[in-house]
Design a protein around this motif. Structure first.
Motif, PDB file in Angstrom:
ATOM      1  N   PRO A 104       0.794  -1.221   0.000  1.00  0.00           N
ATOM      2  CA  PRO A 104       0.000   0.000   0.000  1.00  0.00           C
ATOM      3  C   PRO A 104       0.835   1.284   0.000  1.00  0.00           C
ATOM      4  CG  PRO A 104       0.023  -0.954   2.199  1.00  0.00           C
ATOM      5  CD  PRO A 104       0.814  -1.879   1.330  1.00  0.00           C
ATOM      6  N   LEU A 105       0.398   2.242  -0.789  1.00  0.00           N
ATOM      7  CA  LEU A 105       0.892   3.619  -0.687  1.00  0.00           C
ATOM      8  C   LEU A 105      -0.240   4.416  -0.048  1.00  0.00           C
ATOM      9  CD1 LEU A 105       2.463   4.002  -4.243  1.00  0.00           C
ATOM     10  CD2 LEU A 105       3.710   3.827  -2.083  1.00  0.00           C
ATOM     11  N   ARG A 106       0.109   5.466   0.676  1.00  0.00           N
ATOM     12  CA  ARG A 106      -0.924   6.244   1.361  1.00  0.00           C
ATOM     13  C   ARG A 106      -0.892   7.690   0.911  1.00  0.00           C
ATOM     14  NH1 ARG A 106       0.871   2.275   4.664  1.00  0.00           N
ATOM     15  NH2 ARG A 106      -0.784   0.828   5.261  1.00  0.00           N
ATOM     16  N   GLU A 107      -2.061   8.287   0.872  1.00  0.00           N
ATOM     17  CA  GLU A 107      -2.184   9.694   0.490  1.00  0.00           C
ATOM     18  C   GLU A 107      -1.271  10.537   1.376  1.00  0.00           C
ATOM     19  OE1 GLU A 107      -5.757  12.935  -0.230  1.00  0.00           O
ATOM     20  OE2 GLU A 107      -6.021  11.401   1.302  1.00  0.00           O
ATOM     21  N   GLY A 108      -0.507  11.456   0.757  1.00  0.00           N
ATOM     22  CA  GLY A 108       0.383  12.328   1.529  1.00  0.00           C
ATOM     23  C   GLY A 108       1.775  11.769   1.706  1.00  0.00           C
ATOM     24  N   GLN A 109       1.951  10.479   1.416  1.00  0.00           N
ATOM     25  CA  GLN A 109       3.278   9.858   1.513  1.00  0.00           C
ATOM     26  C   GLN A 109       4.201  10.459   0.446  1.00  0.00           C
ATOM     27  OE1 GLN A 109       2.773   5.604   1.447  1.00  0.00           O
ATOM     28  NE2 GLN A 109       4.931   5.189   1.060  1.00  0.00           N
ATOM     29  N   MET A 110       5.500  10.553   0.757  1.00  0.00           N
ATOM     30  CA  MET A 110       6.467  11.036  -0.233  1.00  0.00           C
ATOM     31  C   MET A 110       7.254   9.847  -0.769  1.00  0.00           C
ATOM     32  SD  MET A 110       5.771  14.262  -0.122  1.00  0.00           S
ATOM     33  CE  MET A 110       7.048  15.025  -1.145  1.00  0.00           C
ATOM     34  N   LEU A 111       7.522   9.844  -2.074  1.00  0.00           N
ATOM     35  CA  LEU A 111       8.394   8.786  -2.610  1.00  0.00           C
ATOM     36  C   LEU A 111       9.374   9.378  -3.613  1.00  0.00           C
ATOM     37  CD1 LEU A 111       7.145   7.876  -5.603  1.00  0.00           C
ATOM     38  CD2 LEU A 111       5.557   6.633  -4.171  1.00  0.00           C
TER      39      LEU A 111
END
Length: 327
Positions: free
Chosen positions: A154-161
Motif C-alpha cells: 500500500p501507498l498512502r495519500e500524503g506519503q512522499m516517494l
C-alpha cells in the motif's frame, strides 16, 4: 526514432498499444543511474504490449529482471494488466494506493465470485436480459488480459516517494477509480495523473457493483483539487503522454458533468425511467456491448449523485424488475 518521450530527469514515457478506442496507454519508466528502476502502470497483458514495453526497456539498456518497483495508478485492465508478470519476472514490488487495493485490485482476485453481483447490478438498473450474456463474455475477455500481482504494497495519500531523483507526493484522485493515485512534483509543477484528467476525451466516471456509492461526487472533488493544484504539465494515461492547460480542462470537465446532471434531471422530470433508459437518451450513438456498459455505469453515476443530493428518488418496479428514478 525513439519510442521514449523524456519527461524529467531519468523518467521517460512510452506509448503502449491497447485494443481499445484510445489505441495506446502511457507507461512510465524511471531508470536512474543509482536507485530503483520503476515502472508506472503496465498496460494490458497482450503480446503487443509486452513487446512494446520490452523495446522501451531495451532502449534504456534494461530488461524485465531489472525492474525493482511497479507503481499502479489504478486497477483498470489497461493500467494493471501486466503487473503480475513483471512481479514474476523481476521480483519487483507492486504498489498501489491503499484504497484501491481493498476494492479495485481485489476485484481481479475475486472475479468469478463477484461476476454474478456485477451483472445483477446492471440488470437491476434496466440492462435488458438479452445483453447480460454478452456482457459476461465481454468481462471475461478483460479478465483474461489481466495478470494480477500476488502481493501488493500500500501507498498512502500524503506519503512522499523518490522518483527521477526527486520527491513526489502521493495524491488520492478518486472518481474514475475509487483509489486512483496521482504523483505530484511541486518544484517542477508536474503531475503524474493517470486517467484522472485527459485531453480530448472525458474519463469514464461509472458506478459499478463494487465501487464507492458516489463516484461522480468523488470526481467533482478531484477536479477541484486539480484546479487548485494547477500543474504546469501532467503525464496522462491516454492521448498524451503530456498535457498542459490542466486547470482549464478541469473546469471544462466540471461544466460537462453539470450539463449531464441537468439532462438527467430533465429526462426524469418528463417521466420515471431506469438508468438504462436514461443512458439510451444520453448516449444516442450506436455502441458495442462494452460501450453500452460504460454508458449505463456513467449514467447511473449521475442519477445516483442526484439521488444522494435528494433531487431524485427511486422505487423498485416489480414488473420490470428494475429501479425506476423519479423527480
Amino acid at each position: 526514432m525513439s519510442a521514449l518521450v523524456p519527461v524529467t530527469g531519468s523518467l521517460h514515457a512510452l506509448q503502449v498499444p491497447i485494443p481499445y478506442p484510445m489505441k495506446t496507454v502511457t507507461v512510465l519508466i524511471d531508470a536512474p543511474r543509482r536507485g530503483p528502476v520503476t515502472l508506472i502502470d503496465t498496460a494490458l497483458d497482450t503480446p503487443e504490449a509486452r513487446q512494446a514495453i520490452e523495446d522501451g526497456l531495451a532502449e534504456l539498456g534494461l530488461h524485465w529482471p531489472d525492474i525493482d518497483r511497479v507503481i499502479i495508478t489504478h486497477h483498470h485492465p489497461d493500467h494493471y494488466g501486466l503487473a503480475g508478470l513483471v512481479e514474476e519476472r523481476s521480483g519487483a514490488s507492486v504498489q498501489m494506493l491503499d484504497v484501491e487495493i481493498g476494492r479495485g485490485e481485489r476485484y481481479w482476485h475475486l472475479w468469478e465470485e463477484w461476476l454474478p453481483g456485477h451483472l445483477k447490478h446492471l440488470r437491476d438498473h434496466g440492462l435488458p436480459a438479452a445483453s447480460l450474456e454478452g456482457m459476461g463474455a465481454e468481462n471475461r475477455k478483460s479478465r483474461d488480459r489481466v495478470h494480477p500481482a500476488s502481493r501488493v504494497q500500500p501507498l498512502r495519500e500524503g506519503q512522499m516517494l523518490a522518483l527521477a531523483g526527486q520527491d513526489w507526493e502521493v495524491l488520492w484522485l478518486p472518481g474514475h477509480a475509487d483509489g486512483h493515485l496521482g504523483l505530484w512534483n511541486e518544484p517542477e509543477s508536474l503531475l503524474i495523473a493517470g486517467d484522472a484528467i485527459l485531453p480530448r476525451i472525458t474519463p469514464n466516471i461509472g458506478l459499478y457493483a463494487y465501487t464507492r456509492p458516489d463516484p461522480l461526487g468523488d470526481y467533482l472533488q478531484t477536479l477541484g483539487k486539480l484546479e487548485v493544484l494547477n500543474p504546469a504539465r501532467a503525464v496522462v494515461g491516454h492521448h498524451g503522454p503530456l498535457m498542459t492547460g490542466i486547470q482549464a480542462r478541469a473546469r471544462e470537465l466540471r461544466a460537462h458533468h453539470h450539463e449531464r446532471l441537468d439532462f438527467v434531471r430533465a429526462q426524469v422530470a418528463a417521466g420515471p425511467a431506469t438508468a438504462y433508459d436514461l443512458s439510451l437518451s444520453m448516449f444516442r450513438r450506436d455502441l458495442d456491448l462494452s460501450g453500452r456498459r460504460f454508458a449505463l455505469a456513467e449514467t447511473l453515476a449521475h442519477a445516483e449523485h442526484l439521488r444522494l443530493l435528494g433531487q431524485l428518488y427511486r422505487t423498485w418496479d416489480e414488473a420490470r424488475q428494475a429501479w425506476l428514478y423519479h423527480a
